[in-house]
Design an enzyme around this catalytic site. Structure first.
Site, short mmCIF file in Angstrom:
data_model
loop_
_atom_site.label_atom_id
_atom_site.label_comp_id
_atom_site.label_asym_id
_atom_site.label_seq_id
_atom_site.Cartn_x
_atom_site.Cartn_y
_atom_site.Cartn_z
N ASP A 53 -2.41 -18.49 0.78
CA ASP A 53 -3.38 -19.22 -0.06
C ASP A 53 -4.07 -20.32 0.76
O ASP A 53 -5.29 -20.48 0.71
CB ASP A 53 -2.73 -19.77 -1.35
N TYR A 108 0.82 -1.21 0.00
CA TYR A 108 0.00 0.00 0.00
C TYR A 108 0.85 1.26 0.00
O TYR A 108 0.40 2.31 -0.45
CB TYR A 108 -0.89 0.04 1.25
N ASP A 164 -12.14 -9.46 4.86
CA ASP A 164 -13.42 -9.40 4.13
C ASP A 164 -13.98 -10.82 3.98
O ASP A 164 -15.18 -11.06 4.17
CB ASP A 164 -13.24 -8.81 2.72
N ASP A 209 -6.33 -7.24 4.46
CA ASP A 209 -7.47 -6.60 3.81
C ASP A 209 -8.37 -7.68 3.19
O ASP A 209 -9.58 -7.71 3.42
CB ASP A 209 -6.96 -5.64 2.73
N LYS A 239 3.60 -15.32 2.68
CA LYS A 239 3.81 -16.07 1.43
C LYS A 239 5.32 -16.27 1.32
O LYS A 239 5.98 -15.84 0.36
CB LYS A 239 3.23 -15.25 0.25
C1 IPM Z 1 -10.34 -1.23 4.09
C2 IPM Z 1 -10.39 -0.69 2.68
C3 IPM Z 1 -9.16 0.16 2.42
C4 IPM Z 1 -7.96 -0.76 2.49
C5 IPM Z 1 -9.17 0.95 1.08
C6 IPM Z 1 -10.42 1.73 0.91
C7 IPM Z 1 -7.95 1.82 1.00
O1 IPM Z 1 -10.52 -1.73 1.77
O2 IPM Z 1 -10.32 -0.41 5.03
O3 IPM Z 1 -10.34 -2.44 4.28
O4 IPM Z 1 -7.65 -1.46 1.52
O5 IPM Z 1 -7.32 -0.76 3.55
MN MN Z 2 -10.88 -3.66 2.70
#
Ligand code: IPM
Ligand code: MN
Ligand code: NAD
Length: 348
Positions: A217, A139, A245, A241, A184
């Site tokens: 993975d 990032y 999710d 990240d 990884k």
């Molecule tokens: C999160 C989001 C952010 C990230 C983006 C919007 C920069 O996906 O907070 O998880 O990737 O950290």
């Molecule tokens: Mn995110």
């Protein structure tokens, strides 16, 4: 005690879920005789529209001076392809305040396993704390944009790995004593450094914690196969990240997952893990639970106030257990109605 909260509603469903959390936080503060004040500032796409900058100087100052920062979400199709993106403001905020440790708890409340897309017996007892590194890695590496060639550098220093690993080991020690570190290392140099630093720290200071190293993975698979086997999961920035999710959906919806970002700065940053959800924005459909539980984390981590944090979590549990919820978890409530129920439960 009184606490100043820099309030950044942002874009899309951000303002809807942030307002929901704010109402609940105010009800909790009232109940426990704490004085909290929300001060709103422009951030993200809304700030690009108003000031041409997703993180304008006034907002930056307010974040630096606050006791805590509360964020809805940023981004949306409106700002794609623009000179500057809303998301850049969020990365800037995290970096500027040194918020290197992102805590993302993923928990299935007892009785709520039916919400999971997994079989009930797999979803039962899931209680994972992701500790995601937040200010390094791909990032923040050197970026080259181009039509013929583009690159994103992924870099980590020993110090960056060690400080976030320490947060994860401390959390594991206070929980079930297990840490899975994701990397990884079979391919990436940064991952080999990551694994070495985590192992050294384990040997030196945390040999009472049960440590495992898991390739990213395989981790994506194991999270679905046996999510209840995990306690604390430590990841670099991008792996965390993606995996958080994925893990959030095990509980039924990404809208349920909160986060706290902590580090060297005085203030922590609190936000749900989801984005601005443009597909449901402006319709009062967003699930506010992730934002509300982020407010609970704010009381716990920034105000050192466990009782209101616990009261918020209990109120959310009670309202969900009574069968209320937004559409993403099969309920009939809107975002505002659901949060009013939680606030009313606190006030009762
Ligand atoms: C999160 C989001 C952010 C990230 C983006 C919007 C920069 O996906 O907070 O998880 O990737 O950290
Ligand atoms: Mn995110
Ligand atoms: P998203 O998280 O916004 O949405 C993914 C899916 O989950 C959508 O179907 C959405 O409707 C649903 N969803 C998300 N939050 C929900 C909630 N509270 N209740 C019910 N359903 C919910 O991810 P995306 O669509 O990939 O990204 C949209 C924008 O948000 C992008 O611009 C992205 O950069 C941004 N984003 C911001 C943050 C942040 O501010 N921290 C985090 C992630 C994505």
């Amino acid at each position: 005690m009184s606490f100043n909260i820099t309030y950044l509603p942002g874009d899309g469903v951000g303002p809807e879920v942030a307002l929901a959390a704010r109402k609940v936080a105010e009800a909790a503060a009232e109940k426990f005789a704490l004085v909290i004040a929300f001060h709103e500032f422009a951030f993200g796409g809304a700030a690009i529209d108003a000031h041409g900058d997703p993180f304008p100087p006034m907002t930056r100052r307010a974040c630096a001076e606050a006791d805590a920062i509360f964020l809805g979400a940023v981004g949306g199709p409106k700002w794609e392809g623009g000179a500057v993106r809303p998301e850049a403001g969020l990365l800037d905020l995290r970096k500027a305040l040194g918020l290197y440790a992102n805590l993302r708890p993923i928990r299935i409340m007892a009785g709520m396993e039916v919400l999971s897309p997994l079989k009930v017996e797999r979803a039962r007892d899931v209680d994972i704390l992701f500790v995601r590194e937040l200010t390094g890695g791909i990032y923040f590496g050197k970026r080259v944009e181009g039509n013929e060639h583009a690159s994103d550098e992924c870099a980590y220093s020993r110090e960056e790995v060690e400080r976030v690993a320490r947060v994860a080991f401390e959390a594991a020690r206070a929980r079930k004593g297990r840490l899975a570190s994701v990397d990884k290392a079979n391919v990436l140099a940064t991952s080999r450094l990551w694994r070495a630093v985590v192992s050294e720290l384990h040997e030196r200071d945390y040999n009472g914690v049960e440590l495992s190293h898991v390739l990213v993975d395989a981790m994506a698979m194991k999270l679905i196969e046996r999510p209840a086997a995990f306690d604390v999961v430590l990841t670099e920035n991008m792996f965390g990240d993606i995996l958080s999710d994925e893990a959030s959906v095990i509980t039924g919806s990404i809208g349920l997952a909160p986060s706290a970002s902590l580090g060297g700065a005085k203030a922590g940053l609190y936000e749900p893990i989801h984005g601005s959800a443009p597909d449901i924005a402006g319709q009062d459909k967003a699930n506010p639970v992730g934002a509300i539980l982020s407010a609970a984390m704010m009381f716990r981590h920034s105000f050192d106030a466990e009782a209101p944090a616990k009261a918020i979590e209990d109120a959310v549990k009670a309202v969900l257990a009574a069968g209320f919820g937004t559409a993403d978890i099969g309920g009939n409530d809107g975002c505002a109605a659901f949060s009013n129920r939680v606030a009313a439960h606190l006030a009762a």
